[in-house]
Design a protein around this motif. Structure first.
Motif, PDB file in Angstrom:
ATOM      1  N   SER A  46      15.375  18.388  -1.617  1.00  0.00           N
ATOM      2  CA  SER A  46      14.944  17.288  -2.484  1.00  0.00           C
ATOM      3  C   SER A  46      14.093  16.297  -1.701  1.00  0.00           C
ATOM      4  N   PRO A  47      12.968  15.850  -2.266  1.00  0.00           N
ATOM      5  CA  PRO A  47      12.126  14.883  -1.549  1.00  0.00           C
ATOM      6  C   PRO A  47      12.811  13.524  -1.434  1.00  0.00           C
ATOM      7  N   VAL A  48      12.696  12.916  -0.258  1.00  0.00           N
ATOM      8  CA  VAL A  48      13.300  11.620   0.027  1.00  0.00           C
ATOM      9  C   VAL A  48      12.248  10.707   0.635  1.00  0.00           C
ATOM     10  N   HIS A  49      12.242   9.458   0.169  1.00  0.00           N
ATOM     11  CA  HIS A  49      11.370   8.435   0.735  1.00  0.00           C
ATOM     12  C   HIS A  49      12.224   7.211   1.027  1.00  0.00           C
ATOM     13  N   GLU A  50      12.083   6.668   2.220  1.00  0.00           N
ATOM     14  CA  GLU A  50      12.816   5.464   2.587  1.00  0.00           C
ATOM     15  C   GLU A  50      11.852   4.296   2.706  1.00  0.00           C
ATOM     16  N   LEU A  51      12.235   3.175   2.095  1.00  0.00           N
ATOM     17  CA  LEU A  51      11.425   1.961   2.142  1.00  0.00           C
ATOM     18  C   LEU A  51      12.072   0.929   3.042  1.00  0.00           C
ATOM     19  N   ARG A  52      11.241   0.262   3.816  1.00  0.00           N
ATOM     20  CA  ARG A  52      11.680  -0.880   4.601  1.00  0.00           C
ATOM     21  C   ARG A  52      10.631  -1.973   4.482  1.00  0.00           C
ATOM     22  N   ARG A  53      11.046  -3.098   3.919  1.00  0.00           N
ATOM     23  CA  ARG A  53      10.158  -4.254   3.770  1.00  0.00           C
ATOM     24  C   ARG A  53       8.856  -3.896   3.066  1.00  0.00           C
ATOM     25  N   GLY A  54       8.988  -3.108   2.014  1.00  0.00           N
ATOM     26  CA  GLY A  54       7.829  -2.797   1.183  1.00  0.00           C
ATOM     27  C   GLY A  54       6.908  -1.731   1.712  1.00  0.00           C
ATOM     28  N   THR A  55       7.326  -1.035   2.785  1.00  0.00           N
ATOM     29  CA  THR A  55       6.518   0.013   3.387  1.00  0.00           C
ATOM     30  C   THR A  55       7.355   1.275   3.548  1.00  0.00           C
ATOM     31  N   LEU A  56       6.768   2.434   3.339  1.00  0.00           N
ATOM     32  CA  LEU A  56       7.491   3.680   3.530  1.00  0.00           C
ATOM     33  C   LEU A  56       7.704   3.933   5.021  1.00  0.00           C
ATOM     34  N   SER A  57       8.973   4.084   5.397  1.00  0.00           N
ATOM     35  CA  SER A  57       9.305   4.352   6.796  1.00  0.00           C
ATOM     36  C   SER A  57       9.659   5.813   7.027  1.00  0.00           C
ATOM     37  N   PHE A  58       9.891   6.560   5.948  1.00  0.00           N
ATOM     38  CA  PHE A  58      10.209   7.989   6.052  1.00  0.00           C
ATOM     39  C   PHE A  58       9.823   8.678   4.761  1.00  0.00           C
TER      40      PHE A  58
ATOM     41  N   GLY B 245       0.793  -1.226   0.000  1.00  0.00           N
ATOM     42  CA  GLY B 245       0.000   0.000   0.000  1.00  0.00           C
ATOM     43  C   GLY B 245       0.825   1.275   0.000  1.00  0.00           C
ATOM     44  N   VAL B 246       1.782   1.378  -0.915  1.00  0.00           N
ATOM     45  CA  VAL B 246       2.708   2.513  -0.961  1.00  0.00           C
ATOM     46  C   VAL B 246       2.077   3.709  -1.670  1.00  0.00           C
ATOM     47  N   ASP B 247       2.166   4.880  -1.027  1.00  0.00           N
ATOM     48  CA  ASP B 247       1.786   6.154  -1.636  1.00  0.00           C
ATOM     49  C   ASP B 247       3.068   6.935  -1.917  1.00  0.00           C
ATOM     50  N   LEU B 248       3.314   7.227  -3.190  1.00  0.00           N
ATOM     51  CA  LEU B 248       4.555   7.911  -3.553  1.00  0.00           C
ATOM     52  C   LEU B 248       4.278   9.000  -4.584  1.00  0.00           C
ATOM     53  N   PRO B 249       4.284  10.272  -4.182  1.00  0.00           N
ATOM     54  CA  PRO B 249       4.155  11.363  -5.160  1.00  0.00           C
ATOM     55  C   PRO B 249       5.519  11.722  -5.750  1.00  0.00           C
ATOM     56  N   VAL B 250       5.555  11.960  -7.046  1.00  0.00           N
ATOM     57  CA  VAL B 250       6.794  12.344  -7.733  1.00  0.00           C
ATOM     58  C   VAL B 250       6.593  13.726  -8.346  1.00  0.00           C
ATOM     59  N   PRO B 251       7.157  14.777  -7.745  1.00  0.00           N
ATOM     60  CA  PRO B 251       6.960  16.134  -8.276  1.00  0.00           C
ATOM     61  C   PRO B 251       7.653  16.340  -9.618  1.00  0.00           C
ATOM     62  N   ALA B 252       7.096  17.215 -10.417  1.00  0.00           N
ATOM     63  CA  ALA B 252       7.720  17.603 -11.679  1.00  0.00           C
ATOM     64  C   ALA B 252       8.964  18.437 -11.408  1.00  0.00           C
ATOM     65  N   ALA B 253       9.915  18.388 -12.349  1.00  0.00           N
ATOM     66  CA  ALA B 253      11.129  19.219 -12.314  1.00  0.00           C
ATOM     67  C   ALA B 253      11.916  19.074 -11.019  1.00  0.00           C
ATOM     68  N   THR B 254      11.952  17.864 -10.476  1.00  0.00           N
ATOM     69  CA  THR B 254      12.602  17.608  -9.195  1.00  0.00           C
ATOM     70  C   THR B 254      13.218  16.216  -9.214  1.00  0.00           C
ATOM     71  N   VAL B 255      14.359  16.055  -8.506  1.00  0.00           N
ATOM     72  CA  VAL B 255      14.915  14.725  -8.279  1.00  0.00           C
ATOM     73  C   VAL B 255      14.341  14.185  -6.979  1.00  0.00           C
ATOM     74  N   THR B 256      13.620  13.085  -7.066  1.00  0.00           N
ATOM     75  CA  THR B 256      13.087  12.386  -5.898  1.00  0.00           C
ATOM     76  C   THR B 256      13.996  11.207  -5.598  1.00  0.00           C
ATOM     77  N   VAL B 257      14.414  11.082  -4.339  1.00  0.00           N
ATOM     78  CA  VAL B 257      15.328  10.019  -3.937  1.00  0.00           C
ATOM     79  C   VAL B 257      14.548   8.932  -3.213  1.00  0.00           C
ATOM     80  N   LEU B 258      14.727   7.701  -3.669  1.00  0.00           N
ATOM     81  CA  LEU B 258      14.081   6.547  -3.057  1.00  0.00           C
ATOM     82  C   LEU B 258      15.173   5.686  -2.422  1.00  0.00           C
ATOM     83  N   LEU B 259      15.176   5.619  -1.104  1.00  0.00           N
ATOM     84  CA  LEU B 259      16.225   4.935  -0.368  1.00  0.00           C
ATOM     85  C   LEU B 259      15.731   3.606   0.198  1.00  0.00           C
ATOM     86  N   GLY B 260      16.683   2.705   0.416  1.00  0.00           N
ATOM     87  CA  GLY B 260      16.350   1.427   1.032  1.00  0.00           C
ATOM     88  C   GLY B 260      17.416   0.398   0.734  1.00  0.00           C
TER      89      GLY B 260
END
Length: 237
Positions: free
Chosen positions: A198-210, A22-37
């Motif tokens: 820059s927007p950052v999202h961290e994943l742990r075991r398939g769920t956003l933790s940050f 059930g991941v919600d992930l917005p990706v803004p235009a003209a921006t680098v989004t970082v996906l960590l994990g």
């Protein structure tokens, strides 16, 4: 900040295993989004879900307000999505020059070779004989030669020296500044050289933790590494 593309309550299954919960992930235009994990956290699956190379078992992919969940990967590519996976991103038996030609048919490869001059003396070499870092440079040329509205890159700096890795992240940021591209990079640790906002999202075991900003994430990580106050220094007085 407008949202270019997004996952909404996305779930992905590989057989009996649910990789995204059930991941919600917005990706803004003209921006680098970082996906960590870490490996196995679901980073690659998020990119594949956005690109359309794996189906959702539940949830949606929304691109500029339109539901593209059922749109196949090749049609997303035609609409302006570029996906650079971490593996199998090249035609190993073709030369560097042939790979560049296939990346953007009819286009001058000069922008890629200017970005990565290390590739110039390798144009006649089969791509499969290049080092890991050289292969990543060649794979990333696809994004540089045919600027897209959405650029998804799995571990862009894999196998690169720190200097070339920093240059790579600047090049990806340049796609945002020059073309307004929405760029998503999946990494194991925060890349250097990106703005603190820059927007950052961290994943742990398939769920956003940050979910937050890069500066906030690095500050939090530094606090977690800091020894607790009052901890013994190891020296006896």
């Amino acid at each position: 900040m407008s949202i270019e593309i997004a996952l909404r309550s996305a779930r992905v299954r590989y057989g009996a295993l649910e990789a995204l919960h059930g991941v919600d992930l917005p990706v803004p235009a003209a921006t680098v989004t970082v996906l960590l994990g870490r490996n196995g956290s679901g980073r690659t699956t998020v990119l594949r879900a956005l690109a359309g190379t794996v189906p959702l078992s539940a949830g949606r992919v929304v691109w500029r307000g339109a539901d593209v969940t059922r749109l196949p990967a090749h049609r997303r590519a035609r609409r302006g999505l570029c996906f650079v996976p971490d593996r199998r991103a090249l035609y190993a038996t073709l030369t560097v020059a042939e790979n560049l030609a296939l990346s953007a048919p009819g286009r001058d490869p000069a922008p890629a070779l200017d970005a990565y001059p290390e590739l110039r003396p390798l144009l006649a070499r089969p791509a499969g004989t290049l080092s890991g870092g050289e292969q990543r440079m060649l794979a990333l040329s696809r994004a540089l030669l045919a600027p897209a509205r959405v650029v998804l890159v799995d571990e862009p700096a894999l196998g690169m020296s720190p200097v070339v890795a920093a240059r790579t992240h600047r090049l990806l940021r340049g796609l945002c500044d020059r073309y307004g591209a929405a760029v998503v990079v999946a990494e194991q640790r925060p890349p250097a050289g990106l703005p603190g906002g820059s927007p950052v999202h961290e994943l742990r075991r398939g769920t956003l933790s940050f979910s937050g900003e890069l500066a906030e994430f690095t500050s939090r990580a530094a606090r977690e590494r800091r020894p607790p106050s009052g901890r013994a220094s190891g020296r006896e007085g």
